[in-house]
Design an enzyme around this catalytic site. Structure first.
Site, PDB file in Angstrom:
ATOM      1  CG  LEU A 159      -1.977  -1.090   1.267  1.00 40.29           C
ATOM      2  CD1 LEU A 159      -2.745  -1.045   2.575  1.00 40.29           C
ATOM      3  CD2 LEU A 159      -2.936  -0.972   0.090  1.00 40.29           C
TER       4      LEU A 159
ATOM      5  CG  ASP B 155       4.134  13.053   8.815  1.00 37.25           C
ATOM      6  OD1 ASP B 155       4.277  14.100   8.148  1.00 37.25           O
ATOM      7  OD2 ASP B 155       4.447  11.926   8.384  1.00 37.25           O
TER       8      ASP B 155
END
Length: 194
Positions: free
Chosen positions: A28, A143
């Site tokens: 992914l 993040d």
């Protein structure tokens, strides 16, 4: 994490503890310290994500596991289990079937269609609920970006990737510059405490 399109690719062998129950379906994404795979539970046919963190590349080896184990919110990617061997940390998490918002936005732009404003507000609202929950637990994500916000079943928004996250003690402030440069908060750019 950068998304990858799948071609005929060989996957790393899973340790026996995982290979007896799970099968890797596809890659992914890949980040500096880790790779994320879509995996399928052999018995139930349920899909999950497997994040493999290379121990030699990361300094805070168990930070993400320690944080994830203690979090429970509908707008956070759910932690399932984890274990370590001599080379890697393996984290099994909920699979978000619609992927990350970066990829979703890219596909919408490619089709030259617009996203309804109500949907945008709903994504923002759900993301803020997750951030509020984290901040109330004295956790800073560090993040937040479209690649780390996912859409799961019933189009529920989920924040994930806690590799840069930090649990703050009391009224502790941080100055370390971590996260993706283009997404840094203004106080980080100004080298101020946050």
């Amino acid at each position: 994490m950068k998304s990858h399109s799948q071609s005929q690719k060989s996957f790393p062998p899973l340790p026996p503890l995982l290979s007896s129950s799970y099968q890797i379906i596809s890659e992914l994404g890949r980040g500096t310290f880790s790779t994320v795979y879509k995996i399928k539970h052999i018995t139930t046919n349920q899909y999950f994500c497997l994040k493999i963190i290379t121990l030699r590349k990361t300094q805070d080896k168990h930070n993400e596991i320690n944080l994830l184990q203690n979090l429970s919110h509908p707008n956070l990617v759910q932690f399932i289990s984890s274990f370590c061997d001599e080379n890697n940390i393996y984290i099994i998490m909920e699979f978000c079937q619609y992927g990350d918002l970066y990829s979703l936005l890219h596909s919408v732009r490619k089709k030259k269609v617009y996203i309804n404003e109500d949907i945008i507000w709903d994504i923002a609202y759900q993301s803020l609920l997750a951030l509020d929950y984290l901040h109330n637990k004295h956790i800073i994500h560090r993040d937040i970006k479209l690649l780390n916000i996912f859409m799961g079943k019933d189009k529920v928004i989920k924040i994930g990737d806690f590799g840069m996250s930090k649990l703050l003690k009391n009224k502790e402030m941080k100055m370390s510059r971590v996260g993706t440069p283009l997404y840094l908060a203004p106080e980080l750019v100004k080298k101020e405490k946050y």
